[in-house]
Design an enzyme around this catalytic site. Sequence first.
Site, mmCIF file in Angstrom:
data_model
loop_
_atom_site.group_PDB
_atom_site.id
_atom_site.type_symbol
_atom_site.label_atom_id
_atom_site.label_comp_id
_atom_site.label_asym_id
_atom_site.label_seq_id
_atom_site.Cartn_x
_atom_site.Cartn_y
_atom_site.Cartn_z
ATOM 1 C CD GLN A 1 -2.847 1.432 2.219
ATOM 2 O OE1 GLN A 1 -2.387 1.853 3.276
ATOM 3 N NE2 GLN A 1 -4.140 1.179 2.049
ATOM 4 C CB CYS B 1 -4.680 7.262 6.345
ATOM 5 S SG CYS B 1 -3.859 7.519 7.930
ATOM 6 C CG ASN C 1 -11.887 -2.411 6.345
ATOM 7 O OD1 ASN C 1 -11.107 -1.484 6.362
ATOM 8 N ND2 ASN C 1 -11.848 -3.359 7.262
ATOM 9 C CG ASP D 1 -17.986 -2.826 13.034
ATOM 10 O OD1 ASP D 1 -16.929 -2.513 13.624
ATOM 11 O OD2 ASP D 1 -18.998 -2.096 13.035
#
Length: 419
Positions: free
Chosen positions: A120, A151, A253, A255
Amino acid sequence: MALLGGSSLEGARRCPILLRSRLPGWITGARRGSLVTVLPTDEATARAAPLRVGPLDVWPPVVLAPMAGVTDAAFRRVCRRFGGGLHVSEMVNARGLVEGGTRSWELAAFDPDETPRSIQLYGTDPATVGAAVARLVGEGRVDHVDLNVGCPARKVTRHGGGAGLAARPRLLAALVAAAVRAAGPVPVTVKMRLGLDAERLTYLEAGRVAEDQGAAGVALHARTAEQHYAGAADWAAIGRLKTEVRTIPVLGNGDVWTAADALRMIAETGCDGVVVGRACLGRPWLFGELDAAFAGRPIPAPPPLGLVVDTVAEHAGLLVQRLGEARGLRDLRKHLGWYLAGYPVGGDARRALMGATSLAGLRRLLDGLDRTVLAPPGSERLPRGRQDGPHRVVLPEGWLDPLADGPPPAGSERAVSGG
């Protein structure tokens, strides 16, 4: 390049890679009967297929989320031992690679036998990101590149990076296009968040931009940057993104704490695969559970402390081999807390393990633990990793001015890292 294939036991038999069973040892040991059954008729299992990322076939359709300070080569190796999928590196600063930064290239290192090599990158300047991708691909270092557009860390967003990038769709388009051009046959994907906050959602437009510019897939962490890691992930948003982005895979993405959660996310949202992050901290065997779930096999119950002890020893050895004894054991400390979460080990034992100054000493302490101890039911959902939030999103001055949707400001690509 087909790496892993098949969506059933029959498919696994056709794939030599899957014939080398990665099931954790406790499945065939004394606790063989302690299984949680996943019915083969489960909706998500029945329609699960290998995740197609450009030329890569990934099975099961699972991605290890890039996590700063966590998903280094040692942790990725431990995860790969338990199960398949796509295991992504820590976030690496694109400018650091272009300028030959020692730390950046250390983060970009892969084991000789690691495949696919997935990295990444973080950056805000299309030219810099393109140059970094060109070097990685030209030197044959990577098989997959993921771009960080999610981010939430202040040190990243205040320069316009991470989640801040999606607020400038033209800049995002230029950045994705530059990476895709430089990558050639190597697939480029984009990982994003819902948006800056509840009033400034960017994920639908960002997904369309990524698709239009040739990305091979998009992954959505279904929280805003403001949320950071607090609150519930909005799985319905993953489903909405899937309806907007039709020609490339959409991954969900947020939980996904258990293999059953992964199946449920696919069934509820229609996404093509799942990204797991904090759930695998101290639980790399989650990838074995995911292998089993997607193949319709029984899912093993949480392991006894004996398997945890063996995994810690293995992980410690890999860190020491790569970083040296002192630095490797320091790096292990954060993992120790996650590995032992839920197990009744006792405060004195935990403190002694955290204070170990040699690999031999650590192993002696591990040998003194009761290998038969079990974690209580539900311990897999104990808090792991970051739980902070919400936090105000900090952006460069004028960043949201629609007339300023162009090149990033000076100094926007300082060598920073975030999750």
